[in-house]
Scaffold this active site. Structure first.
Site, PDB file in Angstrom:
ATOM      1  N   SER A  61       0.829  -1.207   0.000  1.00 31.71           N
ATOM      2  CA  SER A  61       0.000   0.000   0.000  1.00 31.71           C
ATOM      3  C   SER A  61       0.861   1.254   0.000  1.00 31.71           C
ATOM      4  CB  SER A  61      -0.914   0.003   1.223  1.00 31.71           C
ATOM      5  OG  SER A  61      -1.659  -1.184   1.257  1.00 31.71           O
TER       6      SER A  61
HETATM    7  C1  LIG Z   1      -3.529  -4.044  -0.524  1.00 33.67           C
HETATM    8  S1  LIG Z   1      -2.961  -5.661  -0.290  1.00 33.67           S
HETATM    9  C2  LIG Z   1      -2.266  -5.623   1.338  1.00 33.67           C
HETATM   10  C3  LIG Z   1      -1.206  -4.609   1.602  1.00 33.67           C
HETATM   11  C4  LIG Z   1      -0.268  -4.998   2.718  1.00 33.67           C
HETATM   12  N1  LIG Z   1      -0.915  -5.157   4.002  1.00 33.67           N
HETATM   13  C5  LIG Z   1       0.921  -4.074   2.880  1.00 33.67           C
HETATM   14  O1  LIG Z   1       1.595  -4.191   3.881  1.00 33.67           O
HETATM   15  O2  LIG Z   1       1.203  -3.251   2.013  1.00 33.67           O
HETATM   16  C6  LIG Z   1      -4.478  -6.555   0.012  1.00 33.67           C
HETATM   17  C7  LIG Z   1      -4.273  -8.015   0.310  1.00 33.67           C
HETATM   18  O3  LIG Z   1      -5.489  -8.524   0.831  1.00 33.67           O
HETATM   19  C8  LIG Z   1      -5.549  -9.884   0.462  1.00 33.67           C
HETATM   20  N2  LIG Z   1      -6.923 -10.410   0.652  1.00 33.67           N
HETATM   21  C9  LIG Z   1      -8.004 -10.246  -0.145  1.00 33.67           C
HETATM   22  N3  LIG Z   1      -9.057 -10.895   0.367  1.00 33.67           N
HETATM   23  C10 LIG Z   1      -8.644 -11.493   1.508  1.00 33.67           C
HETATM   24  C11 LIG Z   1      -9.275 -12.310   2.473  1.00 33.67           C
HETATM   25  N4  LIG Z   1     -10.544 -12.679   2.374  1.00 33.67           N
HETATM   26  N5  LIG Z   1      -8.532 -12.722   3.533  1.00 33.67           N
HETATM   27  C12 LIG Z   1      -7.230 -12.375   3.664  1.00 33.67           C
HETATM   28  N6  LIG Z   1      -6.587 -11.608   2.753  1.00 33.67           N
HETATM   29  C13 LIG Z   1      -7.286 -11.166   1.697  1.00 33.67           C
HETATM   30  C14 LIG Z   1      -5.076  -9.881  -0.958  1.00 33.67           C
HETATM   31  O4  LIG Z   1      -4.680 -11.184  -1.396  1.00 33.67           O
HETATM   32  C15 LIG Z   1      -3.929  -8.869  -0.901  1.00 33.67           C
HETATM   33  O5  LIG Z   1      -2.699  -9.510  -0.701  1.00 33.67           O
END
Ligand SMILES: C[S@@+](CC[C@H](N)C(=O)[O-])C[C@H]1O[C@@H](n2cnc3c(N)ncnc32)[C@H](O)[C@@H]1O
Length: 351
Positions: A61
């Site tokens: 992010s």
């Molecule tokens: C924007 S990214 C995360 C950014 C991260 N936390 C960072 O440190 O920059 C969003 C993440 O949420 C995950 N995601 C989506 N749906 C999810 C779910 N139901 N449970 C867990 N993770 C999920 C995606 O696979 C993706 O890796």
């Protein structure tokens, strides 16, 4: 950070070409240390090659957003945190640095993404518990938490997050309707299983996988007919450009549930704003012409979607064009409600 990144622009909605650390380490370091989001996976891992995929599905992010959300979370020594959406593991790393890895659980749906994040975290000497699973369920084994932070956006708050947060604990999550517009909800959990609080700032996160919208294509609405098909024509003084801002979309989406939009652009700066109902029957087109003061509208189906949009926009204007921080969200046994200024003042639906 992974070696292959597609740097974004600050509002998080578009990506630039691949930067590969192996081929251009200087550019890679420059992008990694910039205040921009970095896409690290497309199309749930189905995309291969160097080009852009269709839908970004994992990322690091934007730093400004990460730190703003951590400020909203307001952790203190001894606090225990559950993160949903490990992604690259950067945020989990920051939390582990602050609180100790033993106080941080991070849940990631994608097993490959979680594995790579864990490897990099360990290499940096950080030891949060990285769990592969559906973040909607939280992680009951380590509950209760002082804080829950989601780094993927939601349209409804999963009940497990409220249940697994201690009384007085804080949930920070990007929240938005299907229509568009999104903001960070900062909810305080009560002793009665409720959670309530204001939105703090604008955001643009990728959606929790299980809450992604299921949208019918344009052709399903026009049923093979040429525009205007069976639609009723009218005109409006409200420019389609007036409803496109992020906070306008947020406010309209609250009042016009089950609707979404796309834009069809033409060469001369004109465009059509198409609005669709999730009933798969209702649609509206509103034609923007640069410099015009009246705009052609066509509406079809049981819902009059442009009329709804216009009424919702009128309400937002009448309230003094509130920004995100005047809105709040309450989750209780009746479901969830967005309100303006106080929980006693729920945002009305237009119908
Ligand atoms: C924007 S990214 C995360 C950014 C991260 N936390 C960072 O440190 O920059 C969003 C993440 O949420 C995950 N995601 C989506 N749906 C999810 C779910 N139901 N449970 C867990 N993770 C999920 C995606 O696979 C993706 O890796």
């Amino acid at each position: 950070m992974p070696d292959r990144i597609w740097p974004g622009i600050p509002d998080g909605t578009r990506q630039n070409p691949l930067v590969d650390r192996a081929k251009d380490p200087v550019a890679w370091f420059e992008k990694v240390y910039s205040d921009i989001p970095l896409t690290t996976q497309w199309d749930d891992g189905q995309h291969s090659g160097d080009g852009l995929g269709t839908t970004p599905s994992s990322s690091s992010s934007q730093p400004r957003m990460v730190f703003s959300m951590l400020a909203d979370l307001d952790v203190a020594d001894g606090h225990r945190v559950l993160e949903i959406g490990t992604g690259t593991g950067w945020n989990a790393g920051l939390l582990s640095h602050r609180l100790g890895g033993g106080s941080v659980v991070s849940v990631e749906y994608d097993g490959a993404v979680a594995g790579e994040a864990e490897t990099r975290l360990r290499a940096a000497g950080l030891h949060p518990l990285v769990v592969v699973g559906d973040g909607r369920r939280g992680f009951g084994e380590s509950a209760p938490y002082d804080h829950v932070i989601a780094t993927c956006s939601i349209g409804t708050v999963p009940p497990a997050w409220v249940e697994q947060t201690r009384t007085g604990g804080i949930i920070v999550a990007p929240w938005g309707t299907e229509y568009g517009g999104e903001a960070i909800a900062r909810l305080v959990v009560g002793d009665d299983g409720t959670a309530s609080g204001r939105f703090t700032r604008s955001s643009a996160f990728m959606r929790l996988r299980q809450q992604r919208p299921d949208r019918a294509p344009h052709a399903a609405y026009l049923k093979g007919q040429e525009w205007p098909a069976d639609g009723a024509r009218s005109s409006t003084a409200l420019s389609p450009a007036e409803v496109g801002g992020w906070v306008e979309q947020f406010a309209i989406g609250l009042q016009v549930p089950g609707a979404f939009w796309t834009v069809e652009r033409y060469d001369d700066g004109a465009y059509t704003l198409w609005t669709y109902g999730t009933d798969r029957r209702s649609w509206a087109s509103a034609d923007y012409e640069p410099g015009a003061s009246e705009f052609e509208v066509v509406q079809s189906g049981p819902r009059k979607l442009w009329d709804e949009t216009e009424a919702a926009h009128r309400w937002w204007q009448k309230q003094g064009q509130p920004g995100f921080d005047r809105f709040g969200l309450t989750v209780d046994s009746d479901g969830e409600r967005v309100w303006l200024d106080s929980p006693e003042n729920p945002v009305p639906a237009v119908n």
